[in-house]
Write a protein that holds these residues in place. Sequence first.
Motif, PDB file in Angstrom:
ATOM      1  N   HIS A 193       0.824  -1.214   0.000  1.00 30.36           N
ATOM      2  CA  HIS A 193       0.000   0.000   0.000  1.00 30.36           C
ATOM      3  C   HIS A 193       0.858   1.264   0.000  1.00 30.36           C
ATOM      4  O   HIS A 193       0.549   2.231  -0.722  1.00 30.36           O
ATOM      5  CB  HIS A 193      -0.912  -0.025   1.229  1.00 30.36           C
ATOM      6  CG  HIS A 193      -1.686   1.246   1.427  1.00 30.36           C
ATOM      7  ND1 HIS A 193      -2.730   1.613   0.613  1.00 30.36           N
ATOM      8  CD2 HIS A 193      -1.552   2.238   2.364  1.00 30.36           C
ATOM      9  CE1 HIS A 193      -3.223   2.763   1.034  1.00 30.36           C
ATOM     10  NE2 HIS A 193      -2.521   3.175   2.086  1.00 30.36           N
ATOM     11  N   PRO A 216       2.555  -0.550  -4.733  1.00 32.83           N
ATOM     12  CA  PRO A 216       1.150  -0.977  -4.865  1.00 32.83           C
ATOM     13  C   PRO A 216       0.963  -2.114  -5.870  1.00 32.83           C
ATOM     14  O   PRO A 216       1.593  -2.148  -6.922  1.00 32.83           O
ATOM     15  CB  PRO A 216       0.454   0.301  -5.352  1.00 32.83           C
ATOM     16  CG  PRO A 216       1.348   1.412  -4.903  1.00 32.83           C
ATOM     17  CD  PRO A 216       2.739   0.882  -4.983  1.00 32.83           C
ATOM     18  N   LYS A 271      -2.727  -4.083  -6.615  1.00 26.76           N
ATOM     19  CA  LYS A 271      -4.117  -4.255  -6.177  1.00 26.76           C
ATOM     20  C   LYS A 271      -4.506  -5.718  -6.036  1.00 26.76           C
ATOM     21  O   LYS A 271      -5.182  -6.105  -5.069  1.00 26.76           O
ATOM     22  CB  LYS A 271      -5.070  -3.552  -7.147  1.00 26.76           C
ATOM     23  CG  LYS A 271      -6.515  -3.527  -6.646  1.00 26.76           C
ATOM     24  CD  LYS A 271      -7.398  -2.746  -7.570  1.00 26.76           C
ATOM     25  CE  LYS A 271      -8.794  -2.584  -6.984  1.00 26.76           C
ATOM     26  NZ  LYS A 271      -9.403  -3.848  -6.565  1.00 26.76           N
ATOM     27  N   GLN A 285      -2.915  -7.135  -2.939  1.00 25.80           N
ATOM     28  CA  GLN A 285      -3.492  -6.489  -1.761  1.00 25.80           C
ATOM     29  C   GLN A 285      -4.891  -7.028  -1.464  1.00 25.80           C
ATOM     30  O   GLN A 285      -5.236  -7.261  -0.293  1.00 25.80           O
ATOM     31  CB  GLN A 285      -3.550  -4.970  -1.976  1.00 25.80           C
ATOM     32  CG  GLN A 285      -2.197  -4.288  -1.864  1.00 25.80           C
ATOM     33  CD  GLN A 285      -2.279  -2.810  -2.152  1.00 25.80           C
ATOM     34  OE1 GLN A 285      -1.806  -2.348  -3.183  1.00 25.80           O
ATOM     35  NE2 GLN A 285      -2.887  -2.049  -1.250  1.00 25.80           N
ATOM     36  N   ASP A 286      -5.683  -7.250  -2.492  1.00 31.62           N
ATOM     37  CA  ASP A 286      -7.032  -7.785  -2.286  1.00 31.62           C
ATOM     38  C   ASP A 286      -6.976  -9.201  -1.713  1.00 31.62           C
ATOM     39  O   ASP A 286      -7.751  -9.550  -0.808  1.00 31.62           O
ATOM     40  CB  ASP A 286      -7.806  -7.796  -3.605  1.00 31.62           C
ATOM     41  CG  ASP A 286      -8.171  -6.397  -4.079  1.00 31.62           C
ATOM     42  OD1 ASP A 286      -8.097  -5.472  -3.250  1.00 31.62           O
ATOM     43  OD2 ASP A 286      -8.513  -6.240  -5.263  1.00 31.62           O
TER      44      ASP A 286
END
Length: 338
Positions: free
Chosen positions: A209, A213, A215, A218-219
């Motif tokens: 984050h 990054p 996504k 991270q998800d």
Amino acid sequence: MAGQWKPQGKKRSAFQKVQVPPKSIEEFLKLQNWDYWPKEIHLIEDKYVHDMNKIKEDSSFTSIYTHLLKNVPQIFEADMNMELRLRECSLLLQDHASKIFEWDKVICKTSYEKLERYKAFLEKYHTHKKIMLADEMGTQKNIEGCNFSGFKANELTQLPRHLDAKRIYLFILKAHDFDERIFKIWKSHFLSESSIALLHDSFWWWFLHKFKPNKKNQDCLFDRISESYVTLFISIPLRRKDAFFQVYPDCLAQAIYATFREAFPESSNLFNDEFKEDLGNNIFLWMSGLKPRKGFWVHWKLKDLSTTTIHGSKRATEKSIKERTASSQEHIISSFHC
């Protein structure tokens, strides 16, 4: 009315006269038509006579003693069985011991010579292994040199530079100076499988984050963080839930911060007050749905991380590490020339 009442009086007086109990033994015997009392009962039938004789026979001392002797286990029998078993074991032990002592004659001297040669070989080539702390490892110590290896559904991504999550949690708990009894209780919960997973995944989520990054990763991390938190929440006994989850978000934020400081000492300038504020706000929102008060991190006892490792040793400077590396290289080169 008078004529009807008189006959009833006669019947009542007659009834009372019959029901008067005998006042002496003689009156009782006369009333029963007996000559004397108690009256003997004569058992005429053979069946009753046989039963009475059988009862007398079974109640005799000889009969009772014989029954007990046959059916009740005797104490001395257990003693005898134990003595026989001990004697048997003693003979087996003597036989086994005699065979062991005979091995001195069987083993030849060459076996001892081979053993001595092997022992000398181990002593010559044995090297003492040193467990290196994260600060001493020749790995990248800054954010730029670290990358997330990718989310694995059935495996936690290890913390950078081989840092141990349990060691980090213990460092944080000891910094709180908890009561000994509370420390033991909290320790079991903090070092549980779900809590360890929360530290690993939360660290890497925050790493991605803030710095790199991704996504998709991270998800995936966030989904597993949610599952781990639910598992941890269910595992805490009801009587401890409120107290534990008042402490846990703050301790988790400290553990993540300590991991960044320990893993990337060369990037310590990035882990400033703003970094701590954002990290704590994020963790508290995940765990409780509320932000902590501003400047909550002031009470953190982690100021010494800049000069001391979580293991308690002094943090090595860049110069001393380079000197040790050069010295070890010289030692390796000289060993090849020998």
